[in-house]
Design an enzyme around this catalytic site. Structure first.
Site, PDB file in Angstrom:
ATOM      1  N   GLY A 209       1.276  -0.639   0.277  1.00 37.07           N
ATOM      2  CA  GLY A 209       0.430  -0.101   0.343  1.00 37.07           C
ATOM      3  C   GLY A 209       0.760   1.232   0.106  1.00 37.07           C
ATOM      4  O   GLY A 209       2.106   1.425  -0.205  1.00 37.07           O
ATOM      5  N   ASN A 210       0.388   2.226  -0.048  1.00 32.25           N
ATOM      6  CA  ASN A 210       0.976   3.183   0.188  1.00 32.25           C
ATOM      7  C   ASN A 210       0.536   5.105   1.576  1.00 32.25           C
ATOM      8  O   ASN A 210      -0.210   4.594   1.872  1.00 32.25           O
ATOM      9  CB  ASN A 210       1.228   3.773  -1.237  1.00 32.25           C
ATOM     10  N   HIS A 211       0.672   5.658   2.162  1.00 29.58           N
ATOM     11  CA  HIS A 211       0.911   6.549   2.946  1.00 29.58           C
ATOM     12  C   HIS A 211       0.065   7.701   2.369  1.00 29.58           C
ATOM     13  O   HIS A 211      -0.908   8.206   3.457  1.00 29.58           O
ATOM     14  CB  HIS A 211       1.787   7.243   3.660  1.00 29.58           C
TER      15      HIS A 211
END
Ligand code: C5P
Length: 396
Positions: A209-211
């Site tokens: 995923g990412n932030h």
């Protein structure tokens, strides 16, 4: 237009205060949320029980709620909650207080703190209304951009006949409804917005995923809704409240996001892809949790479908806007992306700019189109959304 709007109704001490109960009811019927502030003088004419029952909220009168606990009513919070403040009825004394800038009651302090549009419906006897000081006060308030709902002529509580009757509640809500209609610059426009990250499953437990927090996309949805657009929000996993009147669909992976956006694209006027779609996904998701016995492990990845590029290829009249979050050669990369993805505009933000990008409540953007570049200062994501929606308004 009043559905979901937060209406702060201030009732001051005139016999017309009894009509404010109908006003509350009418706002509620139109789907608004209502909070009532009442002045000491208005209590002579109408009771808090009536108003709290109709508004489904407590009625606010004093700064202090309880001397025992020190709890108090926060005028700043009340003011910032409101999408609109309505002062009805407004007595001659109230008009004078509004002009003077007095802040010695919860009502007046809230009024002074309020940045929302304000409507004032005066009610008084004909000579009080005609009086030069009242007329001067009204003129000053109009100059300060307050909206005065003129009283009507007719029989007054005093038995006299003349101008001074507060406008009828239904008419007041109609006027305010029309005000929002006139402001709804994107009325009937269908805007599809993506937000947040995507999660690409490695196994039933782990993901790539990412932030991304989704804050930018949600701010865009809120602003578009305020302007009267029909907004659909397709969001990856985020913990944000759904903006009012916005159709929200939650997805997890890039593939799911693609499907939801594709299904709607043909019936959309504007697509804003603010989601941080993962660029890669595991070639295969493991059916069971991968054991951690090995010292090393590797996951084979493949590219996710480029939602924006695929849709921009088949776009007809749609305006398609992408986002580019860059860490180096920012402008060059953004221009290349805009071209490669056939976009009408790209919103560039750089992780090198302080306060910009994931998680922050602020952002600093450059809006790039094939014809021009617009640089904006660091500002709240809500205000960045205003800039982007202003651009869309120009485009349409
Ligand atoms: O190529 P890059 O990921 O930097 O492009 C960013 C833009 O493309 C964003 O608007 C993002 O929502 C969109 N995008 C997409 N599908 C992907 C990757 C990015 O629509 N697989």
């Amino acid at each position: 237009m009043l559905s979901g709007k937060n209406v702060l109704l201030a009732i001051t001490g005139s016999i017309a205060a009894y009509k404010s109960a109908y006003l509350v009811r009418d706002f509620i019927k139109r789907g608004a949320n209502v909070k009532v502030i009442i002045t000491e003088a208005a209590l002579q004419f109408v009771t808090p029980v009536t108003l709290s029952t109709l508004s489904k909220n407590p009625v606010y009168k004093d700064f202090l709620k309880s001397t025992d606990t020190g709890e108090w009513n926060n005028h700043v919070e009340l003011a910032s909650w409101s999408d609109i403040m309505v002062i009805a009825p407004a007595t001659a004394n109230t008009l004078s207080n509004l002009v003077s800038g007095k802040g010695d009651s919860l009502f007046l302090a809230t009024y002074l703190s309020c940045n929302a549009p304000i409507f004032v419906a005066p009610a008084m006897d004909l000579d009080m209304f005609k009086n030069e000081s009242t007329q001067n006060n009204i003129k000053i308030l109009k100059n300060r951009k307050l909206n005065i709902i003129e009283p009507k002529s007719g029989e007054l509580a005093s038995g006299l006949d003349g101008k001074g009757r507060m406008e009828e509640p239904e008419q007041i809500t109609t006027i305010i409804n029309q005000y929002f209609l006139d402001k709804a610059s994107l009325r009937n426009l269908r805007i599809l917005i993506s937000a947040g990250p995507t999660y690409e499953s490695i196994d039933p437990v782990r993901f790539i995923g990412n932030h991304s927090s989704g804050k930018m996309g949600f701010a865009l949805a809120r602003e578009a809704e305020k302007r009267g657009a029909n907004v659909e929000l397709i969001t990856g996993p985020v913990s944000l409240e759904t903006p009012r009147n916005v159709q929200r669909t939650d997805v997890s992976s890039a593939n799911e996001m693609k499907k939801e956006i594709e299904d709607r694209f043909i019936n959309t006027d504007v697509l804003i892809m603010s989601a941080a779609v993962s660029d890669f996904q595991p070639v295969k998701m493991a059916p069971n949790k991968i054991k951690k016995d090995e010292l090393e492990m590797s996951v084979s990845l493949k590219k996710t479908p480029d939602i924006l590029k695929d849709l921009a290829k088949i776009k007809k009249k749609q305006i398609v806007i992408g986002f580019a979050l860059e860490t180096e050669s920012e402008k060059k990369n953004a221009y290349e992306k805009m071209k490669k993805k056939n976009l009408d505009a790209i919103v560039l933000n750089s992780l090198n700019d302080k306060g910009s990008g994931f998680g922050f409540d602020t952002n600093k953007i450059t809006l790039i189109t094939p014809l021009e570049e617009r640089k904006f200062d660091l500002k709240s994501k809500d205000l960045v959304a205003v800039d982007i929606l202003n651009f869309i308004e120009e485009c349409i």
